[in-house]
Design an enzyme around this catalytic site. Structure first.
Site, PDB file in Angstrom:
ATOM      1  N   ALA A 199      83.370  47.168 110.059  1.00 58.72           N
ATOM      2  CA  ALA A 199      82.640  47.461 108.916  1.00 58.72           C
ATOM      3  C   ALA A 199      81.112  48.045 109.147  1.00 58.72           C
ATOM      4  O   ALA A 199      80.463  48.862 108.402  1.00 58.72           O
ATOM      5  CB  ALA A 199      82.414  45.962 108.371  1.00 58.72           C
ATOM      6  N   ASP A 200      80.630  47.549 110.463  1.00 63.47           N
ATOM      7  CA  ASP A 200      79.257  48.123 111.143  1.00 63.47           C
ATOM      8  C   ASP A 200      79.393  49.630 111.140  1.00 63.47           C
ATOM      9  O   ASP A 200      78.560  50.157 110.727  1.00 63.47           O
ATOM     10  CB  ASP A 200      78.957  47.560 112.316  1.00 63.47           C
ATOM     11  CG  ASP A 200      78.141  46.096 112.053  1.00 63.47           C
ATOM     12  OD1 ASP A 200      77.654  45.717 110.976  1.00 63.47           O
ATOM     13  OD2 ASP A 200      78.324  45.429 113.166  1.00 63.47           O
ATOM     14  N   LEU A 201      80.200  49.986 111.962  1.00 60.12           N
ATOM     15  CA  LEU A 201      80.526  51.528 112.187  1.00 60.12           C
ATOM     16  C   LEU A 201      80.656  52.324 111.047  1.00 60.12           C
ATOM     17  O   LEU A 201      80.014  53.396 110.631  1.00 60.12           O
ATOM     18  CB  LEU A 201      81.851  51.849 113.038  1.00 60.12           C
ATOM     19  CG  LEU A 201      81.468  51.009 114.468  1.00 60.12           C
ATOM     20  CD1 LEU A 201      82.946  51.146 115.235  1.00 60.12           C
ATOM     21  CD2 LEU A 201      80.292  51.868 115.303  1.00 60.12           C
TER      22      LEU A 201
END
Length: 397
Positions: A170-172
């Site tokens: 999700a961050d990436l």
């Protein structure tokens, strides 16, 4: 002094980087790796100390996220620091931040405030749940987004309970989507002459990454479940034991399945009514996987990779990370690159996965030390020596 650019592709753009931890730096890394003039703003406190969230500066994670940038210190909580930032923003093309939505407004560096002094600014924001709405003030974290975004419900073995993915997906992806949005806004600015606010969140990015699993629910009202290493629709596809490890085999469509059965020495499976059609293979997937596994475990991974590829059946070994970097194709693609530096430090980082024929990306500069180029950058933005000395005396920089 001249700053080595990673590429000429985005060299005309200046980016102010207010990001921290992972999603924001992932976004800005894309811009830096393609040659943008990235100014990383290292937060300076009133006592002259610094904030460095996101792991040690010399650690591999920080190094990988912040290459090809320069850094300066700035105390944004000091009115003079805010004034300095606005002078920088007047000349910049892009600002990127991943504060909680209310924080930037309190600091006075939100989009509307910056837009007043630079209508051409493209302002990128990444949050946990969005810039408004019932959850907008909640702190965001990758694993929370994986759970709320549905990913953990389809990851792992059936009946094994929710399972997080082994990378901060999700961050990436939120970082990558923000970078795409910023580039889109810069292209549009060439037409309209105006900047705009680019927004994404960990939750939105994770839901988008569900892709066909999400579409199955929206269109067919079918809730996807955990399938382990099995593909939800292409059968047989999965992990099979070999004599010295494991192998992935993927069959899509009847012809590839027939080639697979021939290659593993089991042509009788093609006409077996339990496996002759796609619905039958889906219904009897566990039995079919067991039949295939009984054959694959008799030979080595390398033997099967060669035989199946020769037959036109998608397959591949399952590597640990160290094995992956030793693979001949990975080496050929140059996915591990050394970063030049005057200190002769051993810095090897993950390269960009995209190549451009005329303006390729490269590792041009090691990640900066805390506020390393403060005076250099301030001078480039038009600050005089006396101004810089006063800012240092007041602990604004």
């Amino acid at each position: 002094m001249p700053f080595p650019r990673a590429s000429q592709a985005l060299s005309r753009f200046t980016v102010l980087d207010l990001t921290r931890v992972r999603s924001g730096p992932t976004c800005v890394r894309q811009l830096a790796d393609w040659g943008a003039n990235v100014v990383k703003i290292d937060a300076l406190l009133e006592d002259g100390g610094g904030e460095q969230p996101g792991g040690p500066r010399g650690g591999s994670d920080f190094q990988n996220l912040h290459r090809n940038k320069r850094a300066m210190t700035l105390n944004l909580k000091d009115p003079k620091g805010l004034e300095v930032f606005k002078r920088l923003a007047e000349q910049a093309d892009v600002v990127v931040e991943n504060f909680r939505p209310d924080v930037k407004a309190k600091l006075g560096i939100d989009y509307e405030s910056i837009r007043k002094i630079n209508p051409r600014i493209v302002y990128g924001s990444i949050s946990g749940f969005g810039q408004d709405g019932p959850y907008h003030k909640r702190p965001g974290f990758d694993q929370i987004a994986q759970g709320m975004g549905g990913l953990m419900s389809v990851t792992g073995a059936p009946g094994g309970g929710p399972m997080r993915v082994g990378i901060p997906v999700a961050d990436l992806t939120a970082g990558l989507f923000c970078a795409i949005g910023i580039l889109t806004a810069l292209l549009e600015r060439d037409v309209s002459g105006e900047g705009q606010w680019v927004q994404t969140s960990l939750l939105q990015a994770q839901i988008f990454m569900l892709d066909f699993q999400a579409a199955r629910w929206l269109m067919e009202k079918e809730v996807a479940k955990q399938a382990g290493n099995n593909h939800p629709t292409s059968i047989p596809t999965g992990v099979f034991k070999t004599s010295d490890g494991y192998i992935n085999i993927a069959t899509t469509g009847g012809r590839i399945w027939e080639r697979c059965a021939q290659a593993i020495g089991a042509p009788e499976l093609i006409t077996d009514p339990d496996y002759a059609t796609a619905p039958a293979r889906s219904k009897n997937r566990d039995a079919l996987n067991a039949r295939i596994g009984a054959l694959t475990e008799k030979k080595s991974t390398e033997t099967w990779v060669q035989a199946l590829n020769a037959a036109g059946v998608p397959c591949g070994p399952i590597y640990s990370i160290d094995q992956m970097f030793e693979d001949a194709q990975v080496k050929h693609l140059g996915m591990a690159q050394h970063v030049p530096n005057d200190e002769n430090r051993q810095i090897q980082l993950v390269s960009q996965p995209v190549t451009l024929s005329r303006t390729p990306s490269r590792m041009a500069a090691r990640p900066p030390e805390f506020g390393e180029q403060t005076e250099e950058l301030l001078a480039e933005f038009g600050f005089g020596k006396e101004e810089i000395a006063e800012l240092r005396q007041r602990k604004v920089v």
